[in-house]
Design an enzyme around this catalytic site. Structure first.
Site, PDB file in Angstrom:
ATOM      1  CD  GLU A  18      -0.827  -5.331   6.013  1.00  0.00           C
ATOM      2  OE1 GLU A  18      -0.480  -5.975   4.853  1.00  0.00           O
ATOM      3  OE2 GLU A  18      -1.173  -4.291   5.979  1.00  0.00           O
ATOM      4  CG  HIS A  63      -3.449  -3.540   3.505  1.00  0.00           C
ATOM      5  ND1 HIS A  63      -2.444  -3.065   4.080  1.00  0.00           N
ATOM      6  CD2 HIS A  63      -4.178  -2.490   2.727  1.00  0.00           C
ATOM      7  CE1 HIS A  63      -2.518  -1.668   3.805  1.00  0.00           C
ATOM      8  NE2 HIS A  63      -3.628  -1.478   2.957  1.00  0.00           N
ATOM      9  CB  CYS A  87      -0.883   0.085   1.339  1.00  0.00           C
ATOM     10  SG  CYS A  87      -2.285   1.105   0.965  1.00  0.00           S
TER      11      CYS A  87
END
Lengths: 102, 221
Positions: B203, B201, B94
């Site tokens: 994560e 994302h 990002c």
């Protein structure tokens, strides 16, 4: 350290003796390139048209004012150009213009 | 031996003022038993002691000037650029992707979404070319990951897009374009394929309760 401070003070005194602090103010005008989709400019244009303002196009950009410590305008422009090309402007999508403000 | 070395040297997670996804990235690595260390942007550091580098998401410097532009010129980034040129793996997620584009490690740039809106949703992604440094062949070809950004529209000139296509530098594409990215690009790599960046994302998709575990493979490569 003391030497550096001494130099600054000397420059200041020199500038005062010359009738003022030597400084050139340069404006950096940044606009998106024509071939890049300018979504903000388009949104502003739509709002202006909705308010019945007759405009053909609107481009949205940035204006950055730099006070540069030099009395030489040419030198100030060169320094501003270096700053624009390295940090202020992304040459892939933006173009810039420099102008001496004072 | 090489694998052993990779396991013992920590992963560096870089933090800028305004970074917010650092803790999530740290947890994703820790859950897979990888040592991690956070690095503060303002100081130079020795990149030799780290196996790889991750630039997490967030809003470094409040996205002032251009997203990622100011972070790209920070001292720690200079060290990461040098490490990247030596072939060390670097991942930008990002805002990290935006920073990598601003440093010139990755080509192109990320512009404001064509909708002018912040998008926050799960997207379907299609793997174009696996990145050997991040997930490699372990990664599934069709996955779902969350996105959350306002400046994620990938832009590069025609020649650059063609080069990315020809050299197999496109990592991920959206199956449905959420932001106006050219060629539906969601993530790219450099020519050497050790530096990669993506807008989604991973994560945020490492536990079942998050809605999926497709992101785990990114951190276990």
């Amino acid at each position: 350290m003391g030497k550096r401070v001494g130099k600054t003070v000397n420059n200041f005194l020199l500038a005062r003796a010359n009738g003022g602090i030597s400084m050139v103010i340069v404006g950096v005008k940044i606009l998106p390139k024509k071939e890049v989709l300018d979504v903000q400019g388009r949104a502003i244009a739509e709002t202006l048209k909705r308010r019945k303002h007759l405009i053909e196009e609107c481009q949205y950009g940035k204006f950055i004012k730099l006070k540069i410590n030099t009395a030489n305008k040419e030198e100030a422009l060169n320094k501003a150009r270096e700053m624009a090309e390295s940090v202020l402007c992304n040459s892939l999508v933006e173009s810039y213009e420099l102008e001496i403000l004072s | 031996m090489k694998l052993f070395a990779l396991k013992t040297k920590p992963v560096a997670v870089l933090c800028f003022p305004g970074t917010q996804c650092d803790e999530d990235v740290v947890k994703a690595f820790k859950n897979l038993n990888y040592p991690v260390k956070k690095i503060w942007y303002a100081d130079h550091f020795s990149s030799e002691g780290f196996s790889s580098f991750v630039l997490p998401g967030g809003f470094s410097y409040g996205d002032y000037l251009r997203a990622g532009a100011l972070a790209a010129h920070s001292p720690a980034m200079q060290d990461i650029c040098e490490a990247a040129k030596k072939g060390k793996p670097v991942l930008g997620i990002c805002n990290g992707f935006q920073i990598l584009c601003e440093t010139g490690l990755l080509e192109g740039t990320l512009q404001i979404n064509n909708t002018l809106r912040f998008v926050d949703q799960w997207v379907k992604l299609q793997l174009c070319h696996p990145c050997p440094s991040w997930g490699g062949e372990q990664i599934q070809k069709d996955i779902c990951l969350p996105i959350a950004h306002k400046e994620g529209r990938f832009y590069a000139d025609k020649e650059c897009i063609k080069k990315l296509e020809d050299q197999g530098q496109i990592w991920w594409k959206y199956t449905e374009n959420p932001n106006g990215s050219l060629e539906n690009i969601a993530g790219i790599m450099n020519e050497e394929k050790n530096v990669a960046g993506l807008m989604p994302h991973p994560e945020r998709a490492v536990e079942e309760w998050m809605g999926g575990i497709a992101g785990r493979a990114f951190f276990s490569g």
